[in-house]
Design a protein around this motif. Structure first.
Motif, PDB file in Angstrom:
ATOM      1  N   TYR A  36      20.132  16.442  30.634  1.00  0.00           N
ATOM      2  CA  TYR A  36      19.286  15.995  29.521  1.00  0.00           C
ATOM      3  C   TYR A  36      19.646  16.628  28.179  1.00  0.00           C
ATOM      4  O   TYR A  36      18.974  16.375  27.190  1.00  0.00           O
ATOM      5  CB  TYR A  36      17.813  16.290  29.856  1.00  0.00           C
ATOM      6  N   TYR A  37      20.706  17.432  28.157  1.00  0.00           N
ATOM      7  CA  TYR A  37      21.060  18.067  26.886  1.00  0.00           C
ATOM      8  C   TYR A  37      21.532  17.066  25.844  1.00  0.00           C
ATOM      9  O   TYR A  37      21.236  17.203  24.660  1.00  0.00           O
ATOM     10  CB  TYR A  37      22.118  19.146  27.104  1.00  0.00           C
ATOM     11  N   GLN A  38      22.270  16.060  26.272  1.00  0.00           N
ATOM     12  CA  GLN A  38      22.739  15.070  25.296  1.00  0.00           C
ATOM     13  C   GLN A  38      21.570  14.274  24.722  1.00  0.00           C
ATOM     14  O   GLN A  38      21.529  13.987  23.516  1.00  0.00           O
ATOM     15  CB  GLN A  38      23.752  14.116  25.936  1.00  0.00           C
ATOM     16  N   GLN A  43      17.850  13.535  20.039  1.00  0.00           N
ATOM     17  CA  GLN A  43      16.515  13.648  19.458  1.00  0.00           C
ATOM     18  C   GLN A  43      16.512  14.624  18.280  1.00  0.00           C
ATOM     19  O   GLN A  43      15.849  14.386  17.267  1.00  0.00           O
ATOM     20  CB  GLN A  43      15.511  14.094  20.512  1.00  0.00           C
ATOM     21  N   MET A  44      17.253  15.708  18.410  1.00  0.00           N
ATOM     22  CA  MET A  44      17.275  16.729  17.363  1.00  0.00           C
ATOM     23  C   MET A  44      17.843  16.209  16.044  1.00  0.00           C
ATOM     24  O   MET A  44      17.494  16.698  14.976  1.00  0.00           O
ATOM     25  CB  MET A  44      18.064  17.940  17.840  1.00  0.00           C
ATOM     26  N   LYS A  45      18.691  15.201  16.120  1.00  0.00           N
ATOM     27  CA  LYS A  45      19.276  14.632  14.900  1.00  0.00           C
ATOM     28  C   LYS A  45      18.207  14.033  13.993  1.00  0.00           C
ATOM     29  O   LYS A  45      18.385  13.950  12.777  1.00  0.00           O
ATOM     30  CB  LYS A  45      20.307  13.561  15.266  1.00  0.00           C
ATOM     31  N   ASP A  46      17.102  13.610  14.597  1.00  0.00           N
ATOM     32  CA  ASP A  46      16.023  12.982  13.832  1.00  0.00           C
ATOM     33  C   ASP A  46      14.868  13.937  13.551  1.00  0.00           C
ATOM     34  O   ASP A  46      13.828  13.516  13.020  1.00  0.00           O
ATOM     35  CB  ASP A  46      15.493  11.760  14.589  1.00  0.00           C
ATOM     36  N   SER A 104       0.577  14.166  19.123  1.00  0.00           N
ATOM     37  CA  SER A 104       1.826  14.896  18.922  1.00  0.00           C
ATOM     38  C   SER A 104       3.024  13.953  18.920  1.00  0.00           C
ATOM     39  O   SER A 104       3.187  13.132  19.822  1.00  0.00           O
ATOM     40  CB  SER A 104       1.995  15.941  20.027  1.00  0.00           C
ATOM     41  N   LYS A 105       3.865  14.104  17.936  1.00  0.00           N
ATOM     42  CA  LYS A 105       5.067  13.278  17.837  1.00  0.00           C
ATOM     43  C   LYS A 105       5.999  13.551  19.013  1.00  0.00           C
ATOM     44  O   LYS A 105       6.637  12.642  19.556  1.00  0.00           O
ATOM     45  CB  LYS A 105       5.788  13.553  16.513  1.00  0.00           C
ATOM     46  N   ILE A 106       6.094  14.808  19.401  1.00  0.00           N
ATOM     47  CA  ILE A 106       6.920  15.223  20.532  1.00  0.00           C
ATOM     48  C   ILE A 106       5.979  15.677  21.641  1.00  0.00           C
ATOM     49  O   ILE A 106       5.118  16.526  21.407  1.00  0.00           O
ATOM     50  CB  ILE A 106       7.874  16.367  20.136  1.00  0.00           C
TER      51      ILE A 106
END
Length: 369
Positions: A36-38, A43-46, A104-106
């Motif tokens: 799930y790292y990719q 997700q982190m890009k956004d 929560s968004k996340i």
């Protein structure tokens, strides 16, 4: 000749973007949450810096301020304590937690300490269970591992039902003396039996796709209560290698997703800092014990911590020491301190990103996100 020359030149050229991605994928695939790292990277890009800073906090629940905190500080999750369940029942607490998740968004980690025995945040109330879950020490004495696993099945089902997705248990500490502070919370057995116990519990939780957490690394032993003062552990490093590390190593082999670090000062590892704030202790856990899951602090509001952070905010110290998740009762203060530390490059952004990547991948693996 031209083909050979091109091949030789290529050995000295920087790795292409696609080759780097292959190397990263291989690294991810070999780690605990590797599948799930990719997805976490994408997700982190956004995500904004504000959102990434918020993810490293597992905040103590305050129902009157949750919606404000979700807007302002974007916490990675919450820890619920007994008062949060006092006036609730299964339906009402689930509705509350669901409303927080919707806001929560996340998606949020929702954690409790439901060890059994003295530490039961949920089952101590009759609206959740007719009687609190017994301690696993008591269950072991009455029916061995079979009875423990039977009750753990019920525990997992209850926690899932009310919306909890991380149990801050089991206790992997070893204690054989009734006068020890931690004794009643342990299995009360030697390292070999405790290791077998941890293996069985972690295996069950993973089979049920529910997150567990070993505590309190590197092993509490016969030390005092760090809620009210610092505990100095003067045992030799060899003792930890032969005894206290064994249940944690067994849990790591069984792919436990998270480990909580104590506030004890363990002199054989670090004379000057509590384990939770010690880079040396975290290096032992990461490198010597090969743990690549989530590392959590114990609650930074405990008295054992306050005099060892000096002028630096304790959450900043915790992140710099190697923790992923910071358990805090002071979310606003700690969030602002960590955000400033990242902005000022006291905390390198790569350190923050590594923690957030691991947290998000954990959430995907355990179907939280």
């Amino acid at each position: 000749m031209g083909t050979i020359w091109l091949a030789l030149v290529s050995l000295f050229l920087p790795i292409s973007h696609s080759s780097q991605e292959i190397v990263e994928k291989q690294l991810y695939d070999s780690s605990l949450f590797g599948n799930y790292y990719q997805k976490a990277e994408n997700q982190m890009k956004d995500m904004s810096l504000e959102e990434m800073v918020g993810q490293v906090f597992l905040a103590r629940m305050n129902s009157s301020s949750v919606f404000y905190e979700l807007d302002q500080y974007h916490p990675g999750g919450y820890v619920l304590f007994a008062p949060d369940f006092l006036e609730e029942n299964k339906k009402s607490i689930r509705e509350k937690i669901d409303s927080y998740q919707e806001k929560s968004k996340i998606p949020l980690v929702i954690a409790v300490d439901e060890e059994g025995g003295e530490v039961t945040r949920v089952s101590k109330f009759s609206s959740f269970r007719s009687s609190r879950f017994p301690s696993n020490q008591k269950l072991y004495q009455e029916g061995g591992f079979d009875l423990i696993l039977q009750v753990e099945e019920e525990k997992i089902a209850l926690l899932k039902e009310v919306g909890v997705n991380l149990n801050l248990a089991p206790v992997a500490d070893i204690s054989l003396q009734e006068q020890d502070y931690m004794y009643k919370r342990t299995l009360g057995q030697n390292a070999t039996v405790t290791s077998e116990y941890i293996q069985k519990i972690v295996k069950l939780y993973n089979e049920r796709e529910f997150a567990s957490c070993l505590k309190h690394f590197p092993g509490y032993g016969n030390n005092r209560d760090t809620h009210t003062g610092i505990a100095i552990d003067r045992r030799s490093y060899e003792h930890f290698l032969d005894e206290d590390f064994l249940p944690f190593q067994t849990g790591i082999k069984e792919q436990v997703p998270s480990i909580l670090v104590s506030h004890n000062i363990v002199e054989s590892m670090d004379h000057g800092l509590p384990a939770s704030l010690s880079p040396k202790v975290h290096e032992i856990l990461r490198k010597d014990l090969s743990f690549d899951g989530l590392i959590l602090t114990d609650d930074l509001a405990m008295d054992a911590i306050s005099k060892y952070t000096h002028s630096q905010n304790s959450a900043v110290s915790a992140i710099l020491s190697g923790n992923d998740f910071v358990i805090t009762s002071n979310l606003e203060e700690d969030y602002k301190a960590v955000f400033k530390a990242v902005s000022d490059k006291v905390i390198e952004k790569s350190i923050l990103e590594n923690a957030v990547r691991r947290i998000l991948a954990f959430k995907y693996q355990y179907h939280i996100a």
